[in-house]
Design an enzyme around this catalytic site. Sequence first.
Site, PDB file in Angstrom:
ATOM      1  N   GLY A  46       0.843  -1.251   0.418  1.00 57.51           N
ATOM      2  CA  GLY A  46      -0.422  -0.091  -0.034  1.00 57.51           C
ATOM      3  C   GLY A  46       0.978   0.976   0.155  1.00 57.51           C
ATOM      4  O   GLY A  46       1.894   1.262   0.356  1.00 57.51           O
ATOM      5  N   GLN A  51       3.293   9.800   0.703  1.00 57.53           N
ATOM      6  CA  GLN A  51       4.740   8.736   0.745  1.00 57.53           C
ATOM      7  C   GLN A  51       5.650   9.343   0.002  1.00 57.53           C
ATOM      8  O   GLN A  51       6.772   8.897  -1.054  1.00 57.53           O
ATOM      9  CB  GLN A  51       5.010   7.425   1.223  1.00 57.53           C
ATOM     10  N   CYS A  89       6.443  -1.140   6.141  1.00 56.95           N
ATOM     11  CA  CYS A  89       6.000   0.445   5.927  1.00 56.95           C
ATOM     12  C   CYS A  89       7.650   0.939   4.684  1.00 56.95           C
ATOM     13  O   CYS A  89       8.301   0.637   5.076  1.00 56.95           O
ATOM     14  CB  CYS A  89       6.480   1.426   7.215  1.00 56.95           C
ATOM     15  N   LEU A  90       6.717   0.698   3.703  1.00 52.96           N
ATOM     16  CA  LEU A  90       8.233   1.658   2.685  1.00 52.96           C
ATOM     17  C   LEU A  90       9.153   2.834   2.939  1.00 52.96           C
ATOM     18  O   LEU A  90      10.245   3.483   2.192  1.00 52.96           O
ATOM     19  CB  LEU A  90       7.124   2.119   1.170  1.00 52.96           C
ATOM     20  N   GLU A 132      -2.546   2.882   5.805  1.00 53.49           N
ATOM     21  CA  GLU A 132      -2.411   4.109   4.921  1.00 53.49           C
ATOM     22  C   GLU A 132      -3.358   5.233   5.702  1.00 53.49           C
ATOM     23  O   GLU A 132      -2.489   6.372   5.365  1.00 53.49           O
ATOM     24  CB  GLU A 132      -2.819   3.744   3.500  1.00 53.49           C
ATOM     25  N   HIS A 135      -1.294   7.543   7.367  1.00 54.75           N
ATOM     26  CA  HIS A 135      -0.290   8.357   7.075  1.00 54.75           C
ATOM     27  C   HIS A 135      -0.861   9.639   6.759  1.00 54.75           C
ATOM     28  O   HIS A 135      -0.163  10.707   6.751  1.00 54.75           O
ATOM     29  CB  HIS A 135      -0.124   7.319   5.025  1.00 54.75           C
TER      30      HIS A 135
HETATM   31 ZN    ZN Z   1       3.395   3.160   5.624  1.00 49.70          ZN
END
Ligand code: ZN
Length: 158
Positions: A46, A51, A89-90, A132, A135
């Site tokens: 996701g 991001q 998480c990216l 998400e 975020h």
């Molecule tokens: Zn994340």
Amino acid sequence: MTTRRIVVLGNETLRKKSKPVVSFDESLGQLLDDMKATMLSKKGMGISAVQVGVLRRAIVIDLGDDEFLEIINPEIIKTKGKVTDSEGCLSVPGFYCDVTRPRYVKISAFDRNGKPFEFEGEDYVARCICHEIDHLNGVLFVDLTDEGKEYKKSHGVV
Ligand code: ZN
């Protein structure tokens, strides 16, 4: 579709609250396409617009089998149950920890054309949606557990 640079923990952009999308135009479509390409290139499940440095309430989630969920301006309507599972998480590369999330979530949102819809997700999809949406409010999964807080401390980031 082009991949964009991922904003990582320590960058204050991640802590800002994203604003609602107001124009469902070509640039939103471009943003969503780029978010998807960026997520796939990093093998994420996701991604939220913040991001890639865009403070708008837009999310893309990989549902598996080459299906993707695009959610704009999401609102959580209902949650049920609790599951604790490993999460990453990216924006926090290489760190994973157990996080407790609802097992089921129902949301209302808009698609890329501005059409409203509702969506129900369970298990990892519910987990992704909640992660998400956090975020969009400047919240990261490392804020939610002692292990995550320890990680931030040891890396000198907030
Ligand atoms: Zn994340």
